[in-house]
Design an enzyme around this catalytic site. Sequence first.
Site, PDB file in Angstrom:
ATOM      1  N   GLY A  11       0.825  -1.317   0.476  1.00  0.00           N
ATOM      2  CA  GLY A  11       0.231   0.274  -0.111  1.00  0.00           C
ATOM      3  C   GLY A  11       0.909   1.488  -0.082  1.00  0.00           C
ATOM      4  O   GLY A  11       0.152   2.459  -0.081  1.00  0.00           O
ATOM      5  N   ASP A  12       2.315   1.075  -0.469  1.00  0.00           N
ATOM      6  CA  ASP A  12       2.882   2.153  -0.649  1.00  0.00           C
ATOM      7  C   ASP A  12       4.291   2.245  -0.827  1.00  0.00           C
ATOM      8  O   ASP A  12       4.543   0.695  -2.125  1.00  0.00           O
ATOM      9  CB  ASP A  12       3.366   2.318   1.379  1.00  0.00           C
ATOM     10  N   ASP A  13       5.618   2.613  -1.007  1.00  0.00           N
ATOM     11  CA  ASP A  13       7.001   2.796  -2.293  1.00  0.00           C
ATOM     12  C   ASP A  13       7.210   0.926  -1.715  1.00  0.00           C
ATOM     13  O   ASP A  13       7.167   0.248  -0.208  1.00  0.00           O
ATOM     14  CB  ASP A  13       7.775   3.223  -1.242  1.00  0.00           C
TER      15      ASP A  13
ATOM     16  N   THR B 190       1.739  -1.675  -6.696  1.00  0.00           N
ATOM     17  CA  THR B 190       1.087  -0.551  -5.596  1.00  0.00           C
ATOM     18  C   THR B 190      -0.130   0.580  -6.240  1.00  0.00           C
ATOM     19  O   THR B 190       0.866   1.309  -6.780  1.00  0.00           O
ATOM     20  CB  THR B 190       2.581   0.329  -4.548  1.00  0.00           C
TER      21      THR B 190
END
Length: 487
Positions: free
Chosen positions: A293-295, A326
């Site tokens: 859900g991020d980098d 992502t």
Amino acid sequence: MEEQTPILSLNRIKGGGGGGIRRPLWVSVLVLFIVIALFSLHINREYSIFSIPLDFISGRVGLVSGYQQKSCSDFFEQVPARKVVKSIRDFGGIGDGKTSNTKAFQRAMEFMARFTESGGSQLVVPKGRWLTGSFNLTSNFTLFLEYGAVILGSQDPNEWPIIDALPSYGRGRERLGARHISLIHGNGLTNVVITGENGTVDGQGKMWWDLWWNRTLVHTRGHLVELINSQNILIQNLTLMNSPFWTIHPVYCRNIVIRNMTILAPLNAPNTDGIDADSSLNVCIEDCYIESGDDLISVKSGWDQYGMKMARPSSNIIVRRVKGTTPTCSGVGIGSEMSGGVSNVLIEELYVRDSAAGVRIKTDIGRGGYIVNITINNMRMERVKVPIRFSRGANDHPDEKWDPKALPKVRGIFISNVVGLESKRPPLLVGIEEAPFEDIHLKNISLFGLAPSMKWNCEFITGSSCSVFPSPCSQLLKNESTIQCPN
């Protein structure tokens, strides 16, 4: 060397419903032409996108015949066999997925610490579901998860104790003050291996994500694995999933190898970065698959005045053969917390799909520090919204003491041999007016799917480009050549 132009993906030829329809002659001619062109491009391995292994292009990281994979795994110095090997069962562990094993893991680590100076030790986690709160590793130690072993993070926040904020951040990254410890933690360690037969560490992070979504989080969430002030660390051959916050976080470390890892989180799970190399030297990340859900990968080095004061840079970072998705962030992000400096980063053979950005460099006024000598080579993107993005961050600061005169320096960014398919938006390269991003060099880049009306968005940057399609912004046209790219 004569430059080669990347070839467009071919549309699939659709056959009719009748079995007797003959394929037109031009199709056979076209196929023959493609075979010849591919063979010619394959010869030019230095600059062609086909220097990427074909298995990598197709989305499968692996060896192909005749291709010698590069590796930075020698950052880790091999350790001898451990003198003492014990099972978590020897310390009262019960792998039923319900019984708390927090005290069993703590007893095990207290026992293993006795052998730090006398041959080292190994703790084996056998097949089963082992529920536990946080525990601290020791030096000269191996944590080994057998096939079918699952370590489950406790759902009791009290079993993730509160520890001091990192000095290069000055506070918890999400909330003021202290922060929760990671599930698997270590500080001041040497010669540590976390490995297994594709065993799993599941942080069961939904409890923590709910606190974040509901705005009831009191302290910054803990990581799944965090190592501080440690050296000669190997993390490999495991699946890590559902981290409360960033998944693997080496900070103030050196000689770290993270390879052959699968890292998973729901694509809407907040701030579940895959691997964050932070104020660390000689970090090797290779052959990993990440959904987050991020980098997928992030490189950091501290936050505003606290990062500048500590001055612990991230340097000699290699990211190789990483793939994943992502929807909200980047395949590789550098910053925005980079106040201690980031230099000498090599990213190659990166495959990113269905994501917000391929690579992103982000910083802000008040960060200070520098991002220099970044090389990105051989990258493939599919359905990535913004393939290349340099921009300001979220304008967030640890407290009111940040210095608006502290300007970051961004210089020496080299991006080459990139293919983007079904790109949604053109690259966005926006520096800071008071501190332009300098020496941005692009070479052999082809981005397909953009509408002809879409133009690159560039401000406060300088640099050059060669063999870039569609044509980049005017700030990068200085060395444009249709015949041969300068070396």
